[in-house]
Enzyme design. Structure first.
Site, PDB file in Angstrom:
ATOM      1  N   TYR B 101      29.823 -79.391 -10.276  1.00 14.49           N
ATOM      2  CA  TYR B 101      30.658 -78.323 -10.832  1.00 14.49           C
ATOM      3  C   TYR B 101      30.022 -77.641 -12.040  1.00 14.49           C
ATOM      4  O   TYR B 101      30.133 -76.440 -12.208  1.00 14.49           O
ATOM      5  CB  TYR B 101      32.043 -78.860 -11.200  1.00 14.49           C
ATOM      6  CG  TYR B 101      32.948 -78.940  -9.994  1.00 14.49           C
ATOM      7  CD1 TYR B 101      33.256 -77.787  -9.267  1.00 14.49           C
ATOM      8  CD2 TYR B 101      33.480 -80.149  -9.558  1.00 14.49           C
ATOM      9  CE1 TYR B 101      34.065 -77.844  -8.151  1.00 14.49           C
ATOM     10  CE2 TYR B 101      34.297 -80.222  -8.440  1.00 14.49           C
ATOM     11  CZ  TYR B 101      34.585 -79.063  -7.741  1.00 14.49           C
ATOM     12  OH  TYR B 101      35.376 -79.113  -6.645  1.00 14.49           O
ATOM     13  N   GLU B 202      30.366-107.202   4.641  1.00 16.65           N
ATOM     14  CA  GLU B 202      30.360-105.766   4.939  1.00 16.65           C
ATOM     15  C   GLU B 202      31.742-105.166   4.733  1.00 16.65           C
ATOM     16  O   GLU B 202      31.887-104.105   4.142  1.00 16.65           O
ATOM     17  CB  GLU B 202      29.905-105.544   6.395  1.00 16.65           C
ATOM     18  CG  GLU B 202      30.046-104.082   6.856  1.00 16.65           C
ATOM     19  CD  GLU B 202      29.806-103.900   8.362  1.00 16.65           C
ATOM     20  OE1 GLU B 202      29.333-104.832   9.027  1.00 16.65           O
ATOM     21  OE2 GLU B 202      30.112-102.798   8.853  1.00 16.65           O
ATOM     22  N   ASP B 254      29.184-106.990  10.886  1.00 22.15           N
ATOM     23  CA  ASP B 254      29.491-106.953  12.313  1.00 22.15           C
ATOM     24  C   ASP B 254      28.219-107.270  13.086  1.00 22.15           C
ATOM     25  O   ASP B 254      27.112-107.044  12.590  1.00 22.15           O
ATOM     26  CB  ASP B 254      29.977-105.550  12.736  1.00 22.15           C
ATOM     27  CG  ASP B 254      31.399-105.293  12.272  1.00 22.15           C
ATOM     28  OD1 ASP B 254      32.093-106.268  11.894  1.00 22.15           O
ATOM     29  OD2 ASP B 254      31.811-104.110  12.285  1.00 22.15           O
TER      30      ASP B 254
END
Lengths: 551, 382
Positions: B101, B202, B254
Site C-alpha cells: 500500500y 502439516e 499426508d
C-alpha cells in the site's frame, strides 16, 4: 479505306458530323463530358501553352453548365444545356476566331508536338454537335493583351464547304484588364448521367494543373472550387521535327510534298531530327539497293521521289526505321516536373509523405517520351484495398479503362509488402506520360498500351518511389520505436528520483522527503534518458520533458 | 526500544544504502543505471551437497533503466528499497501488505499524442512481493532482518520458555491455545526447555488433537504446525531449534506428493525462495510419515492398516498428483533409495492417504502407537 481518304471524299466536316462516335459525341451524356473536356483543355493550352499565357498572377478557368430548356419532339424529351467556359489565357485574335472555332482544319503540318487534344479536331466537334442538336451557334468572346477591343463572334460550321458561317460580330472597348477567351454554346445534354465523370475530370485535371484555379458551376448551382496550389508553370511543349523512327508512309509522302528542300539528301537532313550527313548517306545507300522501280540518288528531287511506287516509299520508311540514329530529342516535351507533382499531391491529399520522380527521357518507335510519377502515403488518405491510381497522358487525365492501362498492370505487379505497405493502405500513385505520340490502346484513348519501353520506365519509377517510401516508413518506425522507448522509461523517472533521494539521506540526519527535494536527481535522469533514446539529444530532451509535463 | 531491534535496523539500513547509493554516483557521472540481482530461477538453483540445502548459483541478472522492458521493474525496485529504508529509519514495522500500500500510487505522464495517462506503480500485491524478493537477494538481507512482518501462521507448544521482545513466554502454559510464531523468530531467545525432539505436523487440526491429548508432555517434544505450506517464520524457528538446540526434527504430513513437498520445503527450501534456504532450511529434518510402506507394508514391515481399513481410507490419486510425483522424482534430494521406493510405490498403487485417516483409526492409535513406534524404530526417511 483509310480515314484520310474518307475525309476527302465526303468533306471533312460532313464526315465528322456523320460519325460522332469517332470524336466521342455518341450520346447527350458523352457529348456533354466531351464538350467540357475540349473547352477546359483549350483553356489550359491558352494558359500554359504560350509564353504570354503564363504571365498571369492567377490563371483561372470558369465553367458553367445551365439547363436552359426542355424540348419535346418526335424522339421524346430532350434537355438543352448552355455550356460556357471562360479563361484568362492568351486569347484569340479576331482574325483567327472564325477558323479556330468553325472550320475543321485538316492540318497539313507534319511537325510533332506534345498536345492535350485528344482528337485533333478539338472544340469544333462540340460545335458540330451543338449544331446537330439544335444549338444556335457558338458564341466566342476574346481578346489578347495587345488588343484594345474585345471581339464577339457567333459562328456555325457550313458542313458541306467546311467553312465558318458568321452569324454575328461585334466589338467593344476593353473594360479592365481582362484578356482571354469565353466560349458558350447550347446543346442537348444529359447532366445527371454525365455529372460524376465531369466532376472526376475536374478533380483529376486540377491535380495535374495545380497552377490553375478552376471554378465549376453545376446546373444545380453548386459551385466547385479547385484552387490554385502552385506557382510554377511548366515550360510549354515545343514543336519538333519527326524522328526517322517515328514516321509512317502517309506522313513521309506529306513531308515530301511540302518540303522546300531541293534534293532527297537535303530533305532527309532538313526535315528530320537526328539525321546528319552520315545518316542521310546511309539511308540513300540502302534505298539504292532496295528500290528497283526508280533510280535513287541523293540528288533526285523530292517531287521526283514522290513518283516512286507506294511500295518503294514504304521501303524507304522501313529503312529509316531499321537504321540507328541519335534518339529523338526530348527537350521539346513538357512534363510537369517533380516539384509540381509532389506539391500537387501534397495539397490535394494532405498525406504524411509524398514524393515524385521524373525518369530520364527515352523513346519508343521514334517517339520521345518521359514518364513522371508521384506517390503519396498516409495522412488524410483513406486506406484502400489497392493503390489509388491517377493516370495522365500529356497533362490530361485518363478516366476509364483503368485495368487495361500499362500503369495498372505495372502497379499490380509490384510486391508492395517489400516496401512495407500492406493493403488496405493509404497509397496514391500518379503516373504521367508525356510524348509526341501517346500509344493509346484503343479509339477511346483512355488507356496506354504496354509498350515495353514505357512499361519499363513506369516500373523503375514505381520501384524507386517504393524504395523511398520504405525508407520513410522505416525511419518513421525507428523514430516511433525511439519515442515509445522514451515513453516507457521516462514516465518512471520522477518515482525513481524520489526513491534515490530518500536512500541518499543518511539515517542520522533523517527528515522525510520534501516535495521537489529530488529535483537535481530528476534533472540528471532526464539528461541520461535523453542521451539514450536515439533521437537527437535536444529533441530527445524535449520528448522526455513533454512526457513528464502533466501539471 | 528493543536493542536487538535497533541493531537490526541500523544494519539493514546501512546495507540498503550501500547497495543503492552507487546508482546516484553513476547517475552523476552520466552512466547508464543498472541493478545487479542474483537470478531466482530454477536453473540458477542448486542443492548444496555439503549443507544439504537449496542455494542460488552465481548467475546474476542486470536490470537496466534504459531498457524499455525493464524500466518499470527498475522503478519498482528503487521504490521498494526506498520504502523499506524509510520504514527502517522511522522505526516502523511494515507488513508486506503495508509495503504494497505504501508503494502503490498512480503515476501521471503524457503519451506521445499528448494525452495524460495514468499507471500504477504496482497493481497486485504479487507484484510488490516479487520486488521485495528481488531486494532480499540483491541485499542478501531477509525481510525479517529488515523488520518486515508477515502474517503469523505457525504455532508451537511444548515444555519451553522463550523471551520475545521484553516478555518471557512459557509455551507449556497456554491452555488449549498455542504460541503464534512471530514474524521475526531471529529475535526470540530460547531460555530453557524440557524436550527431546521436535514434531512438525502439516495439519493444524492434527496439531490441536495431539496438543489436547497431551502428546508433547508425554513424549517430551515441541509440537509445531505450519498449517499447510509453512511460512518463513515457522521454517526459521524449526531450523533454529534443530541447529541451536540440537533437537531432531520429525515431519508428519499426508501421504501424497503435496505432503512430500511440504517436507521438502522444511528440509531444503523452496525453489522460488531458495535464496533464504541458507537460513530457513533444516537439512536434517526427517520425514516420519505417513509413508507408503505404513499403508502397504513391505517384506520387512507389517502395514499399519488392515486390508479393510485400506479399502476405506485410501483415496485414488488424481492425474495432477501423479504429475507432481513425477516432478519431484527429478529433484536430486528425492533420488535416494528410500524416496525412490516411496515414490515408485505411490506411482504403482496410485493411492494417497490423509493423516486424518490414521486419526480415524483412533487418535490414541496415532498418538500412542504409530508416532512413538515410528520414532523408536527409526522408521523415517531422511
Amino acid at each position: 479505306m483509310s480515314e484520310e481518304k474518307k475525309y476527302k471524299e465526303m468533306g471533312i466536316a460532313r464526315f465528322f458530323a456523320r460519325y460522332p462516335e469517332l470524336t466521342g459525341y455518341s450520346s447527350p451524356q458523352k457529348a456533354l463530358y466531351q464538350t467540357i473536356r475540349e473547352l477546359v483543355e483549350n483553356s489550359l493550352d491558352a494558359i500554359d501553352g504560350h509564353e504570354e499565357g503564363r504571365q498571369v498572377a492567377l490563371p483561372l478557368i470558369k465553367v458553367v453548365i445551365e439547363e436552359v430548356a426542355i424540348v419535346h419532339d418526335e424522339e421524346g424529351k430532350k434537355v438543352m444545356c448552355r455550356v460556357t467556359a471562360e479563361d484568362n489565357g492568351v486569347g484569340v485574335p479576331p482574325t483567327v476566331i472564325a477558323n479556330a472555332f468553325a472550320k475543321v482544319l485538316y492540318s497539313s503540318k507534319y511537325v510533332t508536338k506534345q498536345t492535350r487534344g485528344m482528337y485533333g479536331i478539338g472544340v469544333k466537334a462540340a460545335v458540330m454537335y451543338s449544331q446537330a442538336t439544335g444549338g444556335s451557334g457558338v458564341d466566342v468572346i476574346s481578346t489578347t493583351s495587345s488588343l484594345e477591343d474585345v471581339y464577339w463572334r457567333r459562328l456555325k460550321i457550313d458542313l458541306e464547304k467546311n467553312e465558318p458561317i458568321v452569324l454575328g460580330t461585334g466589338s467593344w472597348r476593353k473594360q479592365g484588364s481582362w484578356r482571354g477567351t469565353r466560349v458558350s454554346m447550347t446543346m442537348e445534354c444529359d447532366w445527371p448521367r454525365a455529372r460524376q465523370k465531369i466532376i472526376e475530370y475536374f478533380q483529376k485535371t486540377s491535380i495535374i494543373a495545380p497552377y490553375v484555379q478552376m471554378l465549376f458551376l453545376t446546373p444545380e448551382k453548386e459551385l466547385y472550387v479547385f484552387p490554385k496550389r502552385a506557382e510554377k508553370i511548366p515550360d510549354p511543349p515545343r514543336e519538333a521535327k519527326p524522328h526517322p523512327h517515328g514516321v509512317d508512309v502517309e506522313t513521309f509522302k506529306l513531308m515530301l510534298r511540302e518540303t522546300k528542300a531541293r534534293t532527297f539528301k537535303q530533305f532527309l537532313m532538313k526535315e528530320f531530327q537526328s539525321v546528319g550527313e552520315k545518316s542521310a548517306r546511309a539511308i540513300i545507300r540502302e534505298a539504292k539497293k532496295r528500290i528497283k522501280d526508280k533510280d535513287i540518288s541523293g540528288d533526285i528531287s523530292p517531287a521526283d521521289l514522290l513518283q516512286a511506287s507506294d511500295g518503294s516509299l514504304a521501303a524507304i520508311v522501313d529503312i529509316m526505321k531499321t537504321l540507328r540514329f541519335q534518339p529523338p530529342k526530348s527537350k521539346y516535351l513538357s512534363p510537369l516536373g517533380e516539384d509540381l507533382v509532389k506539391a500537387s499531391l501534397i495539397s490535394t491529399f494532405n498525406p504524411e509523405w509524398a514524393d515524385a520522380i521524373r525518369r530520364s527521357p527515352r523513346s519508343y518507335q521514334g517517339h520521345p517520351f518521359i514518364v513522371e510519377l508521384g506517390m503519396a502515403y498516409g495522412g488524410h488518405i483513406e486506406p484502400m484495398n489497392e493503390p489509388l491510381l491517377l493516370r495522365y497522358a500529356n497533362k490530361v487525365p485518363l478516366l476509364s479503362a483503368e485495368k487495361e492501362d500499362v500503369s495498372y498492370k505495372v502497379m499490380m505487379g509490384v510486391d508492395w509488402k517489400q516496401y512495407k505497405v500492406t493493403f488496405p493502405a493509404p497509397l496514391v500513385i500518379l503516373v504521367h506520360v508525356v510524348s509526341t505520340k501517346i500509344p493509346y490502346k484503343s479509339m477511346g484513348k483512355e488507356s496506354i498500351s504496354e509498350v515495353p519501353e514505357i512499361e519499363q520506365e513506369i516500373r523503375y519509377g514505381l520501384l524507386e518511389l517504393g524504395r523511398r517510401l520504405r525508407e520513410y516508413l522505416s525511419e518513421k518506425e525507428r523514430r516511433e520505436e525511439a519515442m515509445n522507448r522514451a515513453l516507457a522509461i521516462s514516465k518512471y523517472l520522477p518515482e525513481i528520483a524520489r526513491g534515490l533521494k530518500i536512500l541518499e539521506k543518511e539515517p542520522r540526519s533523517w527528515t522525510p522527503l520534501e516535495p521537489g527535494e529530488e529535483r537535481d536527481l530528476l534533472e540528471d535522469l532526464i539528461k541520461l534518458v535523453s542521451r539514450h533514446v536515439h533521437l537527437r539529444d535536444q529533441q530527445g530532451e524535449e520528448v522526455v520533458r513533454k512526457i513528464l509535463r502533466v501539471k | 526500544m528493543d536493542k536487538v531491534d535497533a541493531e537490526a535496523r541500523k544494519r539493514a539500513a546501512a546495507i540498503l544504502r550501500e547497495k543503492l547509493i552507487p546508482l546516484i554516483k553513476d547517475l552523476k557521472a552520466g552512466e547508464p543505471l543498472k541493478l545487479v540481482i542474483p537470478k531466482r530461477t530454477l536453473s540458477n538453483t542448486m542443492l548444496d551437497p555439503e549443507k544439504g540445502i537449496l542455494i542460488l548459483k552465481d548467475e546474476k541478472l542486470e536490470r537496466h533503466l534504459l531498457d524499455a522492458g525493464e524500466a518499470r521493474r527498475f522503478m519498482q525496485t528503487i521504490l521498494m528499497a526506498s520504502i523499506i529504508y524509510q520504514a527502517l529509519v522511522e522505526n516502523e514495522y511494515p507488513t508486506i501488505r503495508d509495503l504494497y500500500y505504501r508503494g502503490k500510487h498512480t503515476l501521471q505522464y503524457r503519451d506521445l499524442e499528448g494525452k495524460v495517462r495514468e499507471e500504477n506503480t504496482w497493481d497486485e500485491q504479487q507484484e510488490s512481493d516479487a520486488v521485495l524478493r528481488d531486494i532480499e537477494v540483491m541485499t542478501n538481507l531477509l525481510r525479517e532482518e529488515m523488520l518486515i512482518l508477515s502474517k503469523e501462521k505457525g504455532k508451537m507448544v511444548g515444555d519451553m520458555r522463550i523471551r520475545s521482545g521484553p516478555d518471557v513466554i512459557d509455551l507449556s502454559k497456554l491452555g488449549h491455545g498455542a504460541y503464534a510464531i512471530e514474524s521475526t523468530p531471529d529475535f526470540i531467545e530460547f531460555l530453557d526447555y524440557n524436550a527431546e525432539f521436535v514434531l512438525v505436523v502439516e495439519k493444524d487440526a492434527v496439531f490441536q488433537q495431539l496438543h489436547r491429548i497431551g502428546f508433547w508432555r508425554q513424549y517430551k517434544c515441541l509440537l509445531i504446525t505450519g498449517a499447510g505450506q509453512p511460512d518463513r517464520a515457522t521454517r526459521r524457528l524449526v531450523r533454529r531449534l534443530n541447529e541451536e538446540l540440537g533437537l531432531p526434527v520429525y515431519v508428519l504430513t499426508d501421504s501424497d506428493p503435496y505432503g512430500w513437498n511440504i517436507y521438502s520445503v522444511f528440509k531444503v527450501g523452496s525453489i522460488t525462495l531458495s535464496y533464504e534456504s541458507e537460513r530457513l532450511a533444516t537439512p536434517k529434518a526427517r520425514f516420519l510419515g505417513v509413508s507408503m510402506t505404513d499403508i502397504f507394508g513391505d517384506k520387512k514391515k507389517k502395514p499399519y492398516l488392515t486390508e479393510e481399513e485400506r479399502k476405506n481410507f485410501i483415496i485414488k490419486a488424481k492425474d495432477e498428483d501423479i504429475k507432481r510425483a513425477q516432478d519431484l522424482q527429478k529433484y536430486s534430494w528425492f533420488q535416494t533409495p528410500k524416496w525412490k521406493k516411496e515414490i515408485d510405490l505411490f506411482l504403482e498403487k496410485r493411492a494417497k492417504l490423509e493423516i486424518e485417516a490414521l486419526v480415524g483409526k483412533g487418535l490414541k492409535f496415532l498418538a500412542y502407537k504409530y508416532l512413538p513406534e515410528k520414532i523408536q524404530t527409526g522408521d523415517w526417511i531422511e
